[in-house]
Scaffold this active site. Sequence first.
Site, PDB file in Angstrom:
ATOM      1  N   ILE A 115       0.548  -1.321  -0.106  1.00  0.00           N
ATOM      2  CA  ILE A 115      -0.178   0.011  -0.015  1.00  0.00           C
ATOM      3  C   ILE A 115       1.016   1.269  -0.156  1.00  0.00           C
ATOM      4  CG2 ILE A 115      -1.659   1.443   0.946  1.00  0.00           C
ATOM      5  CD1 ILE A 115      -2.945  -1.781   2.393  1.00  0.00           C
ATOM      6  N   LYS A 123       1.574  -7.957   8.962  1.00  0.00           N
ATOM      7  CA  LYS A 123       0.152  -8.201   9.060  1.00  0.00           C
ATOM      8  C   LYS A 123      -0.625  -9.446   8.883  1.00  0.00           C
ATOM      9  CE  LYS A 123       0.743  -7.631   4.011  1.00  0.00           C
ATOM     10  NZ  LYS A 123       0.412  -7.250   2.589  1.00  0.00           N
ATOM     11  N   SER A 168      -7.566  -1.263  10.388  1.00  0.00           N
ATOM     12  CA  SER A 168      -8.233  -2.693   9.281  1.00  0.00           C
ATOM     13  C   SER A 168      -9.197  -2.604  10.236  1.00  0.00           C
ATOM     14  CB  SER A 168      -7.058  -3.307   9.966  1.00  0.00           C
ATOM     15  OG  SER A 168      -7.858  -5.013   9.033  1.00  0.00           O
ATOM     16  N   THR A 171     -10.607  -5.233  10.865  1.00  0.00           N
ATOM     17  CA  THR A 171     -10.864  -6.219  12.121  1.00  0.00           C
ATOM     18  C   THR A 171     -10.449  -5.692  13.264  1.00  0.00           C
ATOM     19  OG1 THR A 171      -9.002  -7.913  12.452  1.00  0.00           O
ATOM     20  CG2 THR A 171      -8.101  -5.896  12.512  1.00  0.00           C
ATOM     21  N   TYR A 186      -2.403  -9.960  15.734  1.00  0.00           N
ATOM     22  CA  TYR A 186      -2.292  -8.785  14.559  1.00  0.00           C
ATOM     23  C   TYR A 186      -3.423  -7.520  14.410  1.00  0.00           C
ATOM     24  CZ  TYR A 186      -3.050  -6.443  10.226  1.00  0.00           C
ATOM     25  OH  TYR A 186      -3.595  -5.360   8.603  1.00  0.00           O
ATOM     26  N   LYS A 188      -3.401  -3.196  16.086  1.00  0.00           N
ATOM     27  CA  LYS A 188      -4.421  -2.787  15.399  1.00  0.00           C
ATOM     28  C   LYS A 188      -5.036  -1.704  16.332  1.00  0.00           C
ATOM     29  CE  LYS A 188      -2.403  -2.407  11.127  1.00  0.00           C
ATOM     30  NZ  LYS A 188      -0.972  -2.148  10.914  1.00  0.00           N
ATOM     31  N   LEU A 224      -7.731 -13.674  -0.244  1.00  0.00           N
ATOM     32  CA  LEU A 224      -7.708 -14.311  -1.811  1.00  0.00           C
ATOM     33  C   LEU A 224      -6.924 -13.783  -2.777  1.00  0.00           C
ATOM     34  CD1 LEU A 224     -10.092 -15.725  -3.002  1.00  0.00           C
ATOM     35  CD2 LEU A 224     -11.259 -13.587  -2.480  1.00  0.00           C
ATOM     36  N   ARG A 239     -12.630 -20.995   7.385  1.00  0.00           N
ATOM     37  CA  ARG A 239     -11.036 -21.075   7.989  1.00  0.00           C
ATOM     38  C   ARG A 239     -11.591 -20.396   9.110  1.00  0.00           C
ATOM     39  NH1 ARG A 239      -7.530 -16.144   4.711  1.00  0.00           N
ATOM     40  NH2 ARG A 239      -9.231 -15.235   5.135  1.00  0.00           N
TER      41      ARG A 239
HETATM   42  P1  NAD Z   1       3.380  -4.559   3.363  1.00  0.00           P
HETATM   43  O1  NAD Z   1       4.407  -5.809   4.449  1.00  0.00           O
HETATM   44  O2  NAD Z   1       3.108  -4.616   1.414  1.00  0.00           O
HETATM   45  O3  NAD Z   1       3.953  -3.610   4.452  1.00  0.00           O
HETATM   46  C1  NAD Z   1       4.866  -2.994   5.042  1.00  0.00           C
HETATM   47  C2  NAD Z   1       6.210  -2.495   5.103  1.00  0.00           C
HETATM   48  O4  NAD Z   1       6.302  -2.242   6.499  1.00  0.00           O
HETATM   49  C3  NAD Z   1       7.179  -3.740   4.597  1.00  0.00           C
HETATM   50  O5  NAD Z   1       7.706  -3.019   3.229  1.00  0.00           O
HETATM   51  C4  NAD Z   1       7.891  -4.417   5.472  1.00  0.00           C
HETATM   52  O6  NAD Z   1       9.073  -4.289   5.346  1.00  0.00           O
HETATM   53  C5  NAD Z   1       7.612  -2.586   6.767  1.00  0.00           C
HETATM   54  N1  NAD Z   1       8.214  -2.589   8.038  1.00  0.00           N
HETATM   55  C6  NAD Z   1       7.007  -3.639   9.098  1.00  0.00           C
HETATM   56  N2  NAD Z   1       7.434  -3.968  10.038  1.00  0.00           N
HETATM   57  C7  NAD Z   1       9.032  -2.574  10.011  1.00  0.00           C
HETATM   58  C8  NAD Z   1       9.697  -2.202  10.833  1.00  0.00           C
HETATM   59  N3  NAD Z   1      10.089  -2.688  12.036  1.00  0.00           N
HETATM   60  N4  NAD Z   1      10.482  -1.116  10.388  1.00  0.00           N
HETATM   61  C9  NAD Z   1       9.946  -0.700   9.401  1.00  0.00           C
HETATM   62  N5  NAD Z   1       9.548  -1.605   8.271  1.00  0.00           N
HETATM   63  C10 NAD Z   1       9.104  -2.130   8.638  1.00  0.00           C
HETATM   64  O7  NAD Z   1       2.018  -4.543   4.055  1.00  0.00           O
HETATM   65  P2  NAD Z   1       0.950  -3.254   3.252  1.00  0.00           P
HETATM   66  O8  NAD Z   1      -0.490  -4.721   2.839  1.00  0.00           O
HETATM   67  O9  NAD Z   1       1.436  -2.709   2.176  1.00  0.00           O
HETATM   68  O10 NAD Z   1       0.319  -3.152   4.557  1.00  0.00           O
HETATM   69  C11 NAD Z   1       0.749  -1.560   5.261  1.00  0.00           C
HETATM   70  C12 NAD Z   1      -0.495  -1.406   6.007  1.00  0.00           C
HETATM   71  O11 NAD Z   1      -1.655  -1.677   6.359  1.00  0.00           O
HETATM   72  C13 NAD Z   1       0.038  -2.794   7.336  1.00  0.00           C
HETATM   73  O12 NAD Z   1       0.587  -1.763   8.984  1.00  0.00           O
HETATM   74  C14 NAD Z   1      -0.704  -3.394   7.509  1.00  0.00           C
HETATM   75  O13 NAD Z   1      -1.742  -3.736   8.419  1.00  0.00           O
HETATM   76  C15 NAD Z   1      -1.890  -2.469   7.402  1.00  0.00           C
HETATM   77  N6  NAD Z   1      -3.099  -2.756   6.982  1.00  0.00           N
HETATM   78  C16 NAD Z   1      -3.052  -3.707   5.464  1.00  0.00           C
HETATM   79  C17 NAD Z   1      -4.047  -4.259   4.669  1.00  0.00           C
HETATM   80  C18 NAD Z   1      -4.133  -5.642   3.510  1.00  0.00           C
HETATM   81  O14 NAD Z   1      -4.687  -5.998   3.726  1.00  0.00           O
HETATM   82  N7  NAD Z   1      -2.821  -5.278   2.871  1.00  0.00           N
HETATM   83  C19 NAD Z   1      -5.447  -4.575   5.174  1.00  0.00           C
HETATM   84  C20 NAD Z   1      -5.780  -3.354   6.661  1.00  0.00           C
HETATM   85  C21 NAD Z   1      -4.539  -3.167   7.088  1.00  0.00           C
HETATM   86  C1  UD1 Z   2      -8.197 -10.519   5.982  1.00  0.00           C
HETATM   87  C2  UD1 Z   2      -7.334 -10.459   7.573  1.00  0.00           C
HETATM   88  C3  UD1 Z   2      -7.517  -9.394   7.924  1.00  0.00           C
HETATM   89  C4  UD1 Z   2      -7.750  -8.496   7.576  1.00  0.00           C
HETATM   90  C5  UD1 Z   2      -7.787  -7.925   5.993  1.00  0.00           C
HETATM   91  C6  UD1 Z   2      -8.091  -6.754   5.412  1.00  0.00           C
HETATM   92  C7  UD1 Z   2      -7.585 -12.869   7.647  1.00  0.00           C
HETATM   93  C8  UD1 Z   2      -7.977 -14.030   8.369  1.00  0.00           C
HETATM   94  N1  UD1 Z   2      -7.463 -11.419   8.299  1.00  0.00           N
HETATM   95  O1  UD1 Z   2      -9.653 -10.692   6.268  1.00  0.00           O
HETATM   96  O2  UD1 Z   2      -7.364  -9.155   9.737  1.00  0.00           O
HETATM   97  O3  UD1 Z   2      -8.162  -6.652   8.599  1.00  0.00           O
HETATM   98  O4  UD1 Z   2      -7.047  -9.639   5.247  1.00  0.00           O
HETATM   99  O5  UD1 Z   2      -6.932  -7.017   4.891  1.00  0.00           O
HETATM  100  O6  UD1 Z   2      -5.946 -13.618   6.972  1.00  0.00           O
HETATM  101  N2  UD1 Z   2     -10.322 -17.092   1.077  1.00  0.00           N
HETATM  102  C9  UD1 Z   2     -10.279 -18.161   0.559  1.00  0.00           C
HETATM  103  N3  UD1 Z   2      -9.233 -18.396   0.082  1.00  0.00           N
HETATM  104  C10 UD1 Z   2      -7.918 -18.544  -0.114  1.00  0.00           C
HETATM  105  C11 UD1 Z   2      -8.197 -16.773   0.633  1.00  0.00           C
HETATM  106  C12 UD1 Z   2      -9.355 -16.268   1.340  1.00  0.00           C
HETATM  107  O7  UD1 Z   2     -11.774 -18.926   0.394  1.00  0.00           O
HETATM  108  O8  UD1 Z   2      -6.993 -18.912  -0.682  1.00  0.00           O
HETATM  109  C13 UD1 Z   2     -11.583 -16.201   0.876  1.00  0.00           C
HETATM  110  C14 UD1 Z   2     -12.314 -15.673   3.149  1.00  0.00           C
HETATM  111  O9  UD1 Z   2     -12.212 -17.284   3.947  1.00  0.00           O
HETATM  112  C15 UD1 Z   2     -12.414 -14.654   3.143  1.00  0.00           C
HETATM  113  C16 UD1 Z   2     -12.802 -14.182   1.485  1.00  0.00           C
HETATM  114  O10 UD1 Z   2     -11.520 -15.123   0.610  1.00  0.00           O
HETATM  115  O11 UD1 Z   2     -13.981 -15.235   2.566  1.00  0.00           O
HETATM  116  C17 UD1 Z   2     -11.569 -12.969   1.283  1.00  0.00           C
HETATM  117  O12 UD1 Z   2     -10.197 -13.065   2.413  1.00  0.00           O
HETATM  118  P1  UD1 Z   2      -9.160 -12.400   2.669  1.00  0.00           P
HETATM  119  O13 UD1 Z   2      -8.446 -11.957   1.547  1.00  0.00           O
HETATM  120  O14 UD1 Z   2      -7.917 -13.609   3.743  1.00  0.00           O
HETATM  121  O15 UD1 Z   2      -9.463 -10.907   3.906  1.00  0.00           O
HETATM  122  P2  UD1 Z   2     -10.063 -11.068   4.899  1.00  0.00           P
HETATM  123  O16 UD1 Z   2     -10.755 -12.557   5.372  1.00  0.00           O
HETATM  124  O17 UD1 Z   2     -11.461 -10.450   4.871  1.00  0.00           O
END
Ligand code: NAD
Ligand code: UD1
Length: 339
Positions: A12, A85, A125, A127, A150, A154, A201, A293
């Site tokens: 992101i 994450k 999140s 979550t 996790y 948050k 997913l 799951r």
């Molecule tokens: P990502 O893992 O791709 O990016 C996180 C970055 O943080 C990475 O580049 C990692 O190297 C860096 N990092 C981790 N720990 C660190 C530390 N101690 N010091 C410096 N750098 C560090 O994840 P993302 O998907 O880009 O997510 C970004 C943020 O958004 C995270 O906080 C994640 O929890 C949150 N978030 C992500 C999702 C999602 O589905 N991707 C959903 C909700 C919230």
């Molecule tokens: C995940 C995280 C959640 C986070 C959110 C947004 C988990 C358990 N939870 O939730 O903490 O806030 O992403 O980033 O990882 N699915 C399948 N097959 C797969 C993978 C997923 O059927 O191989 C389904 C899951 O059951 C769900 C949907 O796809 O219904 C989305 O799953 P996923 O991408 O893991 O996201 P979240 O469950 O919403």
Amino acid sequence: MNILVTGGAGFIGSHTLIELYKAGHTAVVADNFSNSNPESLRRVAGIIGIPEVPFSHVDIRDREGLEKIFAAHRFDACIHFAGLKAVGESVEKPWEYYENNIGGTLTLLDVMRRHGCKNIIFSSSATVYGDPAEIPITERCPKGRCTNPYGWTKSMIEQVLTDLQKADAEWNVILLRYFNPVGAHPSGRIGENPGGIPNNLMPYITQVAVGKRKELGVFGNDYPTPDGTGVRDYIHVCDLAAGHVAALQAIGRRCGVGVYNMGTGHGYSVLDMVKAFVRVNGVDVPYSIKPRRAGDIATCYCNPTKAKAELGWEARRSIDDMVRDSWNWQRHNPDGYPE
Ligand code: NAD
Ligand code: UD1
């Protein structure tokens, strides 16, 4: 504004850098590359058309390292992405998650305030709602019991930031609760790069489509949803990135604490996503139904109108854009970024 972007090399963060520069801001990235690769930053620079994105290879738990960055730059705000994450991993290694996510944030906040930078946007999140009390989820919906460490990191960091602002009104805090970010920059140059077996997913679907995995396991088809599979609010990562730029404007207006859902407000099932992917991209995605799951909920999507009303932001990209751009990234980079 000049922005410190922690975790800016990640999925992101890298997309947000592009939106920041497009809007006329500048950025310095702080990342320890524990879940990313400096190649993403080189590609971001190429997309923006600048020689390089300034970055520091630093861990946010490293106070001296952060002090050096703040000594060298003046920041108007921090966008704080850095964190671990993986939900399953957090159950196995809770200490590591609390120490990295909460410990890192506490150190970051202390260094920020010592240098007079009291504006922060935090990656929270959906979550934090746990099993949500209402659908669609509004920001008024109470935070729930998280099902894993996790999620608790948050929820706890949200509390830390809220209390900090309550005690010192110079702070401006924006908590962005992301729903399910997917997609990639339309160039196909940057995208999501999960190590090992993907938990989420969309990266699983793209890895099946590219031939790295045999089939998708669909986790349960007996949920109380239209087709029995889990329903989520998928949001294109470029829309989410733009949400951070909108949030910066609110910080400029001295917002205090602002909490915003970052989603589209539409719920799609697992099978909706698979079908859209196959239809738009013309590639096959074999799947089979597996047990539910642990910890999953049936339905999770938001009401995003608060962000529209107060930040002037809304998601614009469709499910077709999401599946097209996810595939465009994966097929051009079957193994992610080169090491
Ligand atoms: P990502 O893992 O791709 O990016 C996180 C970055 O943080 C990475 O580049 C990692 O190297 C860096 N990092 C981790 N720990 C660190 C530390 N101690 N010091 C410096 N750098 C560090 O994840 P993302 O998907 O880009 O997510 C970004 C943020 O958004 C995270 O906080 C994640 O929890 C949150 N978030 C992500 C999702 C999602 O589905 N991707 C959903 C909700 C919230
Ligand atoms: C995940 C995280 C959640 C986070 C959110 C947004 C988990 C358990 N939870 O939730 O903490 O806030 O992403 O980033 O990882 N699915 C399948 N097959 C797969 C993978 C997923 O059927 O191989 C389904 C899951 O059951 C769900 C949907 O796809 O219904 C989305 O799953 P996923 O991408 O893991 O996201 P979240 O469950 O919403």
